[in-house]
Structures are given as C-alpha cells and as structure tokens.
Enzyme design. Sequence first.
Site, PDB file in Angstrom:
ATOM      1  N   ASP A 123       0.890  -1.391   0.106  1.00 12.41           N
ATOM      2  CA  ASP A 123      -0.214  -0.026   0.066  1.00 12.41           C
ATOM      3  C   ASP A 123       0.876   1.449   0.000  1.00 12.41           C
ATOM      4  OD1 ASP A 123      -2.592   1.261   0.131  1.00 12.41           O
ATOM      5  OD2 ASP A 123      -3.281  -0.069   1.499  1.00 12.41           O
ATOM      6  N   ASP A 147      -9.742   2.766  -3.601  1.00 15.21           N
ATOM      7  CA  ASP A 147     -10.621   1.600  -3.116  1.00 15.21           C
ATOM      8  C   ASP A 147     -11.869   1.601  -3.445  1.00 15.21           C
ATOM      9  OD1 ASP A 147      -8.195   1.304  -1.534  1.00 15.21           O
ATOM     10  OD2 ASP A 147      -9.350   0.980   0.393  1.00 15.21           O
TER      11      ASP A 147
END
Length: 397
Positions: free
Chosen positions: A162, A217
């Site tokens: 990430d 996301d």
Amino acid sequence: MGKRRCVVAALAAIMLMMELAALTVAENRRSMLSNGLGMTPPMGWNSWNHFGCNIDEKMIRETADALVSTGLSKLGYEYVNIDDCWAEISRDDKGNLVPKKSTFPSGIKALADYVHKKGLKLGIYSDAGYFTCSRRMPGSLGYEEQDAETFASWGIDYLKYDNCNNDGSKPTQRYPVMTRALMKVGRPIFFSLCEWGDMHPAEWGAPLGNSWRTTNDISDNWESMISRADQNEIYAEYARPGGWNDPDMLEVGNGGMTKDEYIVHFSLWAISKAPLLLGCDIRNMTRETMDIITNKEVIAVNQDPYGFQAKKVRMEGDQEIWSAPLSGYKIAVVLLNRGPVRYSTTARWDDIGLDPKTVVQARDLWEHKTLKTTFVGNLTATLRPHSCKLYVLKPIA
Ligand SMILES: *[C@@H]1O[C@H](CO)[C@@H](O)[C@H](O)[C@H]1NC(C)=O
Ligand SMILES: *[C@@H]1O[C@H](CO)[C@@H](O)[C@H](O)[C@H]1NC(C)=O
C-alpha cells in the site's frame, strides 16, 4: 564484389547481434521482477472488503478450509490474502515485524504452513510508508530488505503493498526498493502495487510488480464499482501476462448490489483481466453469490492465455460494448446497460474487429447456452437496467 558482399553481410550480422544485445538489456530492464508469476490474473480472496481490521488466524484458517470445501480452490482461487492490521504496532528489538499476539498468536509461518497443506497460497500486506493505512502497524519504508526476508522465511507467496503514510517521495522511488528486496530473497512472491493509480502506475508498474492498482478503493455499490471499471479501462494496452491492471478487489457477495449488478461487476472484472480476489465471507455465502463466482466460462475469459484486457469499443449514452480477443480466434463481448431503464443494445462486428460478413456462433456465458441462431454483422440483446450480457463469439465461416 564477392568480398564486398561478404563484408556487408558480416556488418549486418554484427549489427543484428548488437540489436539483440540491446533488446536483451531492454528485456531485463523491462522486468526487475522476473518471478515468473501472474501469467494469468491472480485468483483468490482478501480479507479487507468484508472484514477490514477484524481479522484473526482462526478466520483465515476457516476461509482456507472454505475455499477448498466449496470447490472454489479447484476453479483457481488459490491465494488467501491477509490485508491490513495483522501485526503489532511496534517492531521487535531487532527491527522485525511481529504478528499481533492477540489475533495471530501462532504466528504467520504456522498459517502459511496450514494454507500450503491445503494446496493454497498465503498473501500478506505491507506499505511503502512508515505506517500502513490503518496506522495500526508499521509499514516497510526503510525496512524493505528485512521485511522481504521475513516474508520469505514465513513462506509468503503474495505481497500487497500500500501507499499510506509515506515520506512524500514518489512511488516510483519507493516501490522499486521493495521489488529489488523481493528479488533478492529468491522466493517467488507475487508483488501487488497498491498505489491507487495516482501516478498512472500502468505506465511504470510492469518492471516492478505483477499488478498495479489503477483506482482508489472500491466500495460495495454500483457507482463505485462501475467507475473503477471505467478508470481501469483507460490503461487496457498495458495489461499482459506477468503484469495486470487492478481495479481493486471484488465486492460480490457483500450485499450492497443487486444480482444483476454483481454479474456486471464479475463480468467486467473478468473481461478486463483484473485480479479475481473475492472480498466476501467465503464461510457464509448465498447460492446466488456462489453461482456468480463459480461461473467457469466467465473465469476462463479472465484466465485466457493471451491476456488481452477488454476495451470499450462503443459508448452511446448508457449503452456500452466492451470486447477483447481471446485465444482460438474467439472474442469476448460485454453488452452493458448502465442506465435505469430496459434497453436494446447492439454489438457490431466492425466495432469488435470482425469482418462484417463473418458468421458467428454466440455463447451466452451467464445463461450457459449457445444461441440457436448464428449471427452476421451484429448481435442485439435487450438488457434490464444495470445489467449486462457476456458472450463469447466464435467465427464459423
Ligand atoms: C451469514 O450471511 C447472512 C447474510 O447472507 C447474515 O445475515 C449472517 O449474519 C451471516 N452469518 C455469519 C455467521 O456471519
Ligand atoms: C444487424 O444486421 C442485420 C443484417 O444481418 C441488419 O439488417 C440490421 O440492420 C443490423 N442492425 C444494426 C442495429 O446494425
């Protein structure tokens, strides 16, 4: 004359050798991550979409059990991927990541062994920053080699990496450090760049990772899902065996969309050669969810060896045609109605790269049937709101 020709031929041979050498260098440069993984999009499960930080070793083991008992593993769903929140907030006194004692008391190695015994693979999560996105555990910035060694020693097969809480330097500076670290440890670990598409990772991700997120996301609703498919489609040219565009994980089975919408979700992910990472509770799925995610013919489109990502070849208001060539001279086509009313939509041969005179047999992958008539020039379907058809077209003359 003969001698001269000989010299010319020798020169040509030398130039060809130099070109080949240059190509070899370019090839090496193209892939710092020569791990041989991701020849087709990865398939499996990830904890985040359904569970967020509420994870522990028991439910990871139960999920692995369920992947096998439901038959999903036989269909290719092999990765069991732990997302954020699996580690203690502090490293140990040697600087190692420590599995969270309250939720992963047996450690990650034991979990990897368990999962491997079932013929599955274990994935884990870290971050190219000081902390992960949850801020509940450290990231790997500055600890890339140490963490890569830890992951390899545990038997990790997949790393999602990430981009939160970093030092402000560009992802193109931070991600290659982990790529090199993973190469150094020698274990083939699928490397998933989760940079959210900010710096167009499709343009630089192929040498570094096996997949790269092209979007922020996903959430479990139609608008979020369809907009991620849209953003991901822009980079279709960059997808190929070994490196895939990633519009984020699947929400099928989480309850926020209708059955038709989830079928659109799964169809677009499949035809876009997206990773098929389930994001629901595998231990507790409805028949409807199972029917969608176990559709072998749709999975076969995703796993086609050519790896061509579908493009939108026609857009008219709420009606769209997406298509991608498949191996065996076949073509996958999605007819998509994004609008709120029923609509009759047509896929035209000249849009999808077929000669207008080609006679085609059409297989409806959600009805599981080959249509009785053949088609020439176009194929029309009437679509409910927020629904699609997914056909594989096979030229027969
Ligand atoms: C199983 O899923 C249903 C919805 O499909 C939900 O109502 C139920 O709470 C779930 N059970 C568990 C144990 O999570
Ligand atoms: C589809 O093709 C048929 C001929 O096979 C033609 O008559 C018809 O006009 C076409 N429809 C569209 C919408 O292009």
